[in-house]
Design an enzyme around this catalytic site. Structure first.
Site: not given
Length: 149
Positions: A55, A57, A80, A82, A85
């Site tokens: 991901h 992040e 935003s 998940c 993360c």
């Protein structure tokens, strides 16, 4: 309210998201900063690397390498985060998260707040538009990314 520093790093997170989109992946970008100092940036690479954990992040934090402490750092993310993360933010003790948008995916801002993280949601028009475009163009990739059928 976003500071000029917040705006600068959120724009960089958006630019990372755009790179991911241009590569054919999910347009989610992230930046880790300590005050005015850029530590690392990254973007979602699940499609590009065939890695379900890549991901935006996570890519950013990998690129940041080992840190003795995340105290005083801010994670900027175009979307935003998940639960995976968000859990990593808590695990690492990142104290502040600036989110570009939560319209296309609500993520877990309350979970972060409940664990003492300061959360700002920017409602950034560019972040919203890019993710909306991606979801419309590639709904199957989007559902895969958020682990929904």
């Amino acid at each position: 309210m976003l500071s000029e520093t917040d705006k600068k790093f959120l724009k960089l997170a958006y630019e990372e998201a755009k790179i991911g989109y241009d590569e054919g992946g999910c347009p989610i970008g992230a930046v880790l900063a300590s005050g005015d100092t850029l530590i690392a940036s990254g973007h979602n690479q699940r499609v590009q690397q065939g890695d379900p954990i890549a991901h935006g992040e996570m890519d950013c934090l990998r690129k940041a390498g080992r840190q003795k402490s995340y105290k005083g750092m801010t994670l900027y993310t175009s979307l935003s985060p998940c639960m995976m993360c968000s859990g990593t933010v808590i695990q690492f003790g990142i104290e502040r998260v600036v989110i570009g948008e939560d319209k296309n995916f609500t993520g877990n801002p309350q979970f972060l707040r409940d664990h003492g993280v300061e959360v700002l949601i920017a409602d950034d028009a560019d972040c919203i538009a890019l993710m909306k475009k991606f979801i419309e163009e590639k709904p199957e990739l989007w559902l895969e990314d958020i682990a929904e059928d």
